[in-house]
Design a protein around this motif. Structure first.
Motif, PDB file in Angstrom:
ATOM      1  N   ARG A 454       0.832  -1.206   0.000  1.00 13.00           N
ATOM      2  CA  ARG A 454       0.000   0.000   0.000  1.00 13.00           C
ATOM      3  C   ARG A 454       0.862   1.250   0.000  1.00 13.00           C
ATOM      4  N   PHE A 455       1.949   1.266   0.761  1.00 19.61           N
ATOM      5  CA  PHE A 455       2.847   2.417   0.770  1.00 19.61           C
ATOM      6  C   PHE A 455       3.454   2.622  -0.617  1.00 19.61           C
ATOM      7  N   LEU A 456       3.904   1.522  -1.224  1.00 16.86           N
ATOM      8  CA  LEU A 456       4.523   1.617  -2.546  1.00 16.86           C
ATOM      9  C   LEU A 456       3.558   2.200  -3.569  1.00 16.86           C
ATOM     10  N   ILE A 457       2.342   1.665  -3.598  1.00 16.35           N
ATOM     11  CA  ILE A 457       1.387   2.070  -4.633  1.00 16.35           C
ATOM     12  C   ILE A 457       0.726   3.402  -4.313  1.00 16.35           C
ATOM     13  N   ASP A 458       0.268   3.566  -3.071  1.00 15.91           N
ATOM     14  CA  ASP A 458      -0.484   4.774  -2.727  1.00 15.91           C
ATOM     15  C   ASP A 458       0.377   6.020  -2.658  1.00 15.91           C
ATOM     16  N   ILE A 459       1.659   5.876  -2.335  1.00 10.26           N
ATOM     17  CA  ILE A 459       2.492   7.065  -2.177  1.00 10.26           C
ATOM     18  C   ILE A 459       3.558   7.147  -3.267  1.00 10.26           C
ATOM     19  N   GLN A 460       4.441   6.163  -3.315  1.00  6.80           N
ATOM     20  CA  GLN A 460       5.577   6.272  -4.223  1.00  6.80           C
ATOM     21  C   GLN A 460       5.157   6.251  -5.686  1.00  6.80           C
ATOM     22  N   LEU A 461       4.346   5.282  -6.079  1.00  5.52           N
ATOM     23  CA  LEU A 461       3.929   5.220  -7.475  1.00  5.52           C
ATOM     24  C   LEU A 461       2.995   6.367  -7.836  1.00  5.52           C
ATOM     25  N   THR A 462       2.238   6.865  -6.863  1.00  6.19           N
ATOM     26  CA  THR A 462       1.384   8.027  -7.125  1.00  6.19           C
ATOM     27  C   THR A 462       2.224   9.254  -7.438  1.00  6.19           C
ATOM     28  N   ILE A 463       3.286   9.476  -6.670  1.00  3.92           N
ATOM     29  CA  ILE A 463       4.182  10.606  -6.932  1.00  3.92           C
ATOM     30  C   ILE A 463       4.877  10.430  -8.275  1.00  3.92           C
ATOM     31  N   LEU A 464       5.333   9.225  -8.569  1.00  2.00           N
ATOM     32  CA  LEU A 464       5.981   8.985  -9.858  1.00  2.00           C
ATOM     33  C   LEU A 464       5.013   9.221 -11.019  1.00  2.00           C
ATOM     34  N   ASP A 465       3.774   8.844 -10.840  1.00  2.00           N
ATOM     35  CA  ASP A 465       2.785   9.083 -11.894  1.00  2.00           C
ATOM     36  C   ASP A 465       2.564  10.578 -12.106  1.00  2.00           C
ATOM     37  N   GLU A 466       2.476  11.335 -11.028  1.00  2.00           N
ATOM     38  CA  GLU A 466       2.266  12.773 -11.159  1.00  2.00           C
ATOM     39  C   GLU A 466       3.466  13.445 -11.826  1.00  2.00           C
ATOM     40  N   TYR A 467       4.670  13.029 -11.448  1.00  2.00           N
ATOM     41  CA  TYR A 467       5.857  13.630 -12.059  1.00  2.00           C
ATOM     42  C   TYR A 467       5.946  13.246 -13.536  1.00  2.00           C
ATOM     43  N   HIS A 468       5.580  12.032 -13.851  1.00  2.00           N
ATOM     44  CA  HIS A 468       5.570  11.597 -15.257  1.00  2.00           C
ATOM     45  C   HIS A 468       4.599  12.452 -16.065  1.00  2.00           C
ATOM     46  N   ASP A 469       3.425  12.723 -15.498  1.00  4.92           N
ATOM     47  CA  ASP A 469       2.445  13.553 -16.207  1.00  4.92           C
ATOM     48  C   ASP A 469       2.983  14.959 -16.443  1.00  4.92           C
ATOM     49  N   GLN A 470       3.749  15.492 -15.483  1.00  7.64           N
ATOM     50  CA  GLN A 470       4.335  16.815 -15.667  1.00  7.64           C
ATOM     51  C   GLN A 470       5.341  16.815 -16.807  1.00  7.64           C
ATOM     52  N   LEU A 471       6.202  15.812 -16.845  1.00  8.59           N
ATOM     53  CA  LEU A 471       7.208  15.747 -17.914  1.00  8.59           C
ATOM     54  C   LEU A 471       6.548  15.535 -19.274  1.00  8.59           C
ATOM     55  N   ARG A 472       5.531  14.720 -19.308  1.00 10.65           N
ATOM     56  CA  ARG A 472       4.805  14.532 -20.566  1.00 10.65           C
ATOM     57  C   ARG A 472       4.142  15.831 -20.995  1.00 10.65           C
ATOM     58  N   GLY A 473       3.617  16.583 -20.035  1.00 14.68           N
ATOM     59  CA  GLY A 473       3.014  17.872 -20.355  1.00 14.68           C
ATOM     60  C   GLY A 473       4.024  18.845 -20.940  1.00 14.68           C
ATOM     61  N   ARG A 474       5.265  18.800 -20.443  1.00 16.02           N
ATOM     62  CA  ARG A 474       6.287  19.699 -20.982  1.00 16.02           C
ATOM     63  C   ARG A 474       6.627  19.343 -22.429  1.00 16.02           C
ATOM     64  N   LEU A 475       6.670  18.060 -22.726  1.00 15.35           N
ATOM     65  CA  LEU A 475       6.913  17.666 -24.119  1.00 15.35           C
ATOM     66  C   LEU A 475       5.752  18.100 -25.014  1.00 15.35           C
ATOM     67  N   GLU A 476       4.540  17.960 -24.514  1.00 17.50           N
ATOM     68  CA  GLU A 476       3.387  18.374 -25.311  1.00 17.50           C
ATOM     69  C   GLU A 476       3.398  19.887 -25.518  1.00 17.50           C
ATOM     70  N   THR A 477       3.794  20.629 -24.482  1.00 19.27           N
ATOM     71  CA  THR A 477       3.900  22.082 -24.626  1.00 19.27           C
ATOM     72  C   THR A 477       4.962  22.449 -25.649  1.00 19.27           C
ATOM     73  N   TYR A 478       6.105  21.786 -25.574  1.00 26.24           N
ATOM     74  CA  TYR A 478       7.174  22.048 -26.548  1.00 26.24           C
ATOM     75  C   TYR A 478       6.687  21.776 -27.963  1.00 26.24           C
ATOM     76  N   LEU A 479       5.967  20.679 -28.147  1.00 28.37           N
ATOM     77  CA  LEU A 479       5.485  20.327 -29.477  1.00 28.37           C
ATOM     78  C   LEU A 479       4.504  21.380 -29.992  1.00 28.37           C
ATOM     79  N   SER A 480       3.666  21.873 -29.101  1.00 27.52           N
ATOM     80  CA  SER A 480       2.717  22.903 -29.524  1.00 27.52           C
ATOM     81  C   SER A 480       3.417  24.215 -29.863  1.00 27.52           C
ATOM     82  N   LEU A 481       4.513  24.522 -29.207  1.00 27.88           N
ATOM     83  CA  LEU A 481       5.250  25.763 -29.480  1.00 27.88           C
ATOM     84  C   LEU A 481       6.020  25.694 -30.787  1.00 27.88           C
TER      85      LEU A 481
END
Length: 782
Positions: A454-481
Motif C-alpha cells: 500500500r505504501f509503494l502504490i499509494d504514495i511512491q507510485l502516485t508521486i511517480l505518476d504525477e511527475y511523469h504527467d508533468q514531464l509529458r506535459g512539458r513535451l506536449e507544450t514544446y510540441l505545440s510551441l
C-alpha cells in the motif's frame, strides 16, 4: 447266521490266530483265557453303565418335555390375564391420575439425586484444591497434579454444558472460578517466596556481574516448574513468572518516569527518553540474566516443543517479554494523542520501528514466532492505525512533492549532480527520488506485506505518476510551441524567447535528463534486497491467491498489475516492481531524445541557410595553379553556423551522457551531410578554387566535430570523399592523377569507374555518385 455273531467269530478267530502262532504259545493258554475273561467283564460293565445312562436320559427328557408344556400353558394364561388387564386399563383413567400424583415426588427425588451428585463434585473440587495448596511452596510439581485434574474437570464441564443447552451454569462457573483462583493462589505463593528472596538480596542493587546464590536459583527454578504446563500448552506467549518477579521493580520505575506527571512522561519525549531507557535497561542486565538463569531454562525447556522459542530459552528475551506490557501501554497512550497530530504520528512511527529493530537485532528477540520473528509494537499499532498513518504520510509526501516542484530552481539543470560524460537531471528530478527514498525509509521496517505494498502504490507510485504527467506535459507544450498547428492557437513572446539560443535544447534536455534519472534510479532500486523481496512475495501471493478481488490490502489483482508490472502472477522471471513506471518514463525519454535530434537538425538548417545560398562556388581564381586549400580562410557565411555548432556542442556535452550525446549528434550530422550534399554539392558548379573553398569549409566543420566527438566527423565521410574527387587538379605532375583522367575512367563504364575510385582510395561513393560529382566541375560542364 446273524451278521453280528459272524463278525464276532471272525474277530475271535483273528485274535486266536494272532496269539497262537506256534505250539509254544499253548503253554500260555491259561493266561490268555484269564485275560480274555477280564476284558469280557470290563466290556459287560461298560455296557451296563451305558444302558443305565440311556434310561436316565429318557426319563430326564420326558420330565423336561412335561415342564415345557406346563410353562407354555402358564405363559398363555399370563398373556390372557395381561390382555384382560390392558383392556381394563385402557377403559379407565386411573394410570394418568397415578402418573400425575407421582410427578412431583419423582421431581423431588431427581433434585435430591442431582444435589447429591453436585455435593460429591464440589467435595472433589475442594479436595483437589486443598491437595494443591498443601504441596506449596515445597513442591510445585506435586501441586500441579491436583491442579491439572481440577483444570481438566473445569474444561470437561464447560464442554458438556453446550450439548445440555447451557445447564448447570452456576456449577460450571464455580468450578471455573475455583480453578482460576487456585492458579492465582499457587502463583502468588511461589511469587511471594521468590520476592522475599530477591528483596532480602537487595535486588536490583546488586552487581550486574555477580552470581546468584543457591536459594535464589532454587526459588527461580520452582516457579519455572510451576509454569511449565502453562508454557507448553498455551497458544500464546506467556511471561515467565520468576522473571516477572524480578522485573516488577523496573516496571514501577518505568511508570514513575514515563507514565506520571514528570517531564519525561510527555508523549513527545518517548523517542528521546523512553525508548533509550528501555534498551539501556536490557543491555545492563543482559549478561546477569543469561549467565545465572540460562542453564535453568535450557534444562526445563531444552527438549520440549518450545525449545526453539527464544522467549523461553533465553532469559534476556524472557526479560523483554516481561517488560513489554508496560511499554505497550505507554505506546498506546501516546498513539491516542498522535493520531490527532499527523506530524508527530509520522515521527513516532519512525522511532517505534527503530525501537522494534533494536530489540530484534540487539537481543535476538523472536516474540515467540520462530518462523516470522517478532512483528514488533509497530505491527500492533498498525493493526489499528495503519490507514490513519498511511494517509498522514501520503499527505506529507505530496506536500513535499509540491514544494519540490514549485521551488525556484526546480526546473534548473543540476550540473553538479554527476561528473563529465553523465546525463544531468533537473534539481526537481533528483529531489523527487530523494523524497521517494525517504518514503521507503518510512515503511521498510514494516513486517506486514500488504502494508508495504500500500505504501509503494499509494504514495511512491502516485508521486511517480504525477511527475511523469508533468514531464509529458512539458513535451506536449514544446510540441505545440514548435509545430505549425500549435502556433495557430497563439504563442506568447515569453514562450518564443524561451526557445532562443539553446533554449529549445535546454527544454528537451531537462525532460530527457529527468526521465533518464528516474529510469536509472528505479532500475537500481529493482535490484535492492528490499524491493526484490517485496516483488518475490507479491509473485508468490499472486500465484497462490484464489481471491483475485483482494490480492493485498484491499487491492485487486488487476489494480496491482496495472500499477506495478504485467508480469505479476505469471511465470516470467525478469519482472520487477517498477516495470510499468519504467516503461512510461522510458517512452518519455525516447521521445525527448527524438525531439533533440529534430531540434538540432532544424537549428542547423536555419543556421546554414545563408551558406547554402552562397553563389561564389564558380568564381575563377587569378592563378588557379596557386590555390592552396589549407591557406584559404573559412567562408564568411560559415562563421555563424560554426558558432551555433560550437554553442550546441558546448551545451549538450555538459548535459548529456556520452552515449546519448553521440547518438543525438550522429543523426544530426548525418542530416547535415545530406543537406550540404544536396544543397551545395549538387546544386552548384565548382571551379578549382570553389571546390578548394568548399573543402576548406568542410575541414573547419570536421575539426570542430572532432573536438567534441572523436571520430565523429565520419558522419561527413561521404561528403569528404566527394570533395576529394571534386578537388582533382586539372594539371598534375608526372605520376599523379588529373581531373581529365579520372573523368574519362568514371564515364567509361562502372568497372573503370571503380578502378578510379580504388586508385583514389575512395570507398563511400558509387560510380553513379562519382559521375554526378565530376559533373559539378565547370571543366566537365560540357
Amino acid at each position: 447266521m446273524d451278521t453280528t455273531a459272524m463278525d464276532h467269530d471272525i474277530r475271535v478267530e483273528d485274535y486266536l490266530d494272532d496269539k497262537l502262532q506256534s505250539t509254544a504259545d499253548f503253554e500260555h493258554l491259561d493266561d490268555l483265557l484269564s485275560n480274555v475273561e477280564y476284558q469280557r467283564s470290563q466290556l459287560q460293565s461298560q455296557l451296563d453303565d451305558a444302558t443305565r445312562e440311556l434310561e436316565e436320559a429318557r426319563r430326564s427328557a420326558g420330565d423336561r418335555q412335561a415342564a415345557l408344556a406346563r410353562q407354555i400353558d402358564d405363559f398363555q394364561k399370563l398373556q390372557h390375564s395381561i390382555d384382560v388387564r390392558l383392556q381394563i386399563v385402557a377403559a379407565s383413567d386411573a394410570p394418568d391420575e397415578a402418573i400425575r400424583r407421582l410427578e412431583q415426588p419423582m421431581k423431588k427425588l431427581h433434585r435430591v439425586d442431582l444435589a447429591h451428585r453436585y455435593l460429591l463434585l464440589l467435595h472433589d473440587v475442594e479436595n483437589l484444591r486443598q491437595s494443591a495448596r498443601a504441596s506449596l511452596p515445597q513442591s510445585p510439581k506435586a501441586a500441579l497434579e491436583p491442579y491439572t485434574k481440577l483444570k481438566q474437570l473445569s474444561l470437561r464441564l464447560k464442554k458438556l454444558q453446550d450439548p445440555a443447552d447451557g445447564a448447570a451454569v452456576h456449577l460450571v462457573t464455580y468450578v471455573e472460578s475455583v480453578t482460576k483462583t487456585l492458579w492465582d493462589e499457587m502463583k502468588k505463593t511461589m511469587w511471594d517466596e521468590l520476592e522475599a528472596v530477591v528483596v532480602k538480596r537487595g535486588w536490583p542493587s546488586v552487581d550486574s556481574d555477580s552470581d546468584v546464590d543457591d536459594e535464589w536459583l532454587l526459588c527461580f527454578e520452582k516457579l519455572v516448574d510451576l509454569q511449565v504446563p502453562e508454557v507448553l500448552y498455551s497458544p500464546s506467549v506467556v511471561a515467565l513468572l520468576p522473571v516477572d518477579v524480578m522485573s516488577q521493580i523496573f516496571v514501577k520505575e518505568f511508570r514513575f518516569h514515563f507514565m506520571s506527571d514528570k517531564a519525561t512522561s510527555s508523549p513527545q519525549a518517548i523517542g528521546a527518553h523512553c525508548f533509550p531507557w528501555f534498551v539501556a535497561l536490557i543491555e545492563k542486565w543482559e549478561d546477569f540474566f543469561r549467565d545465572n538463569f540460562g542453564p535453568v531454562l535450557a534444562t526445563k525447556f531444552g527438549h520440549t516443543a518450545v525449545s526453539r522459542k527464544m522467549v523461553y530459552m533465553d532469559p534476556v528475551c524472557a526479560f523483554i517479554t516481561s517488560m513489554l506490557p508496560v511499554m505497550r501501554e505507554k505506546v498506546a497512550s501516546v498513539m491516542a494523542e498522535a493520531v490527532d497530530d499527523p506530524a508527530f504520528l509520522s515521527s513516532l512511527m519512525v522511532q517505534l520501528m527503530a525501537f522494534d529493530e533494536n530489540i530484534r537485532s540487539g537481543f535476538n528477540y523472536d516474540g515467540g514466532d520462530m518462523e516470522n520473528g517478532w512483528g514488533g509494537l509497530t505491527s500492533e499499532v498498525l493493526s489499528v492505525h495503519f490507514d490513519t498513518w498511511l494517509q498522514a504520510e501520503k499527505r506529507f509526501a505530496l506536500e513535499r512533492y509540491q514544494a519540490i516542484m514549485t521551488a525556484p530552481d526546480a526546473n534548473n539543470i543540476d550540473y553538479d549532480f554527476s561528473g563529465p560524460g553523465k546525463t544531468k537531471p533537473t534539481y526537481a528530478a533528483s529531489r523527487v527520488t530523494d523524497l521517494l527514498r525517504s518514503v521507503t525509509g518510512q515503511y521498510e521496517g514494516i513486517k506486514r506485506f500488504s502494508h508495504k505494498l500500500r505504501f509503494l502504490i499509494d504514495i511512491q507510485l502516485t508521486i511517480l505518476d504525477e511527475y511523469h504527467d508533468q514531464l509529458r506535459g512539458r513535451l506536449e507544450t514544446y510540441l505545440s510551441l514548435t509545430s505549425t498547428v500549435g502556433r495557430v492557437f497563439g504563442v506568447t513572446e515569453e514562450q518564443l524567447a524561451a526557445l532562443e539560443g539553446t533554449g529549445t535544447l535546454e527544454i528537451l534536455c531537462k525532460v530527457y535528463g529527468s526521465t533518464d534519472h528516474i529510469v536509472n534510479t528505479l532500475k537500481d532500486w529493482s535490484n535492492e534486497e528490499f524491493f526484490v523481496t517485496l516483488w518475490e512475495r507479491l509473485q508468490t501471493r499472486a500465484k497462490a491467491s484464489e481471491d483475485q478481488g483482494n490480492l493485498a490490502g484491499g487491492m485487486s489483482y488487476e489494480q496491482v498489475k496495472d500499477r506495478t508490472s504485467s508480469a505479476v502472477g505469471t511465470e516470467e522471471d525478469d519482472g520487477v516492481l517498477f516495470d510499468e513506471t519504467i516503461a512510461a518514463y522510458s517512452a518519455r525519454r525516447k521521445r525527448a531524445e527524438e525531439f533533440l535530434s529534430e531540434a538540432l537538425i532544424k537549428e542547423h538548417r536555419k543556421a546554414f541557410r545563408a551558406y547554402l545560398q552562397r553563389p561564389q562556388w564558380s568564381t575563377i581564381a587569378e592563378d588557379p595553379s596557386s590555390v592552396d586549400g589549407y591557406q584559404l580562410a573559412v567562408t564568411s557565411e560559415l562563421d555563424e553556423p560554426l558558432r551555433i555548432l560550437k554553442r550546441d556542442f558546448d551545451f549538450l556535452s555538459r548535459v548529456l551522457g556520452t552515449a546519448v550525446f553521440r547518438r543525438v549528434w550522429r543523426e544530426a550530422l548525418e542530416r547535415l551531410n545530406s543537406m550540404l550534399w544536396s544543397d551545395v554539392m549538387m546544386s552548384h558548379k565548382f571551379t578549382a578554387s570553389g571546390a578548394a573553398q568548399f573543402r576548406q569549409d568542410l575541414r573547419a566543420i570536421s575539426s570542430l566535430i572532432e573536438r567534441y566527438i572523436p571520430d565523429g566527423s565520419s558522419s561527413l565521410g561521404s561528403l569528404s570523399d566527394a570533395l576529394q574527387l571534386l578537388n582533382l587538379p586539372v594539371e598534375v605532375e608526372q605520376g599523379a592523377v588529373s581531373l581529365r583522367q579520372v573523368t574519362d575512367m568514371v564515364f567509361t563504364d562502372n568497372t573503370e569507374a571503380k578502378k578510379a575510385l580504388d586508385q583514389l582510395e575512395i570507398n563511400t561513393l558509387t560510380p553513379a555518385n562519382a559521375r554526378q560529382i565530376l559533373q559539378r566541375r565547370v571543366e566537365n560542364a560540357e
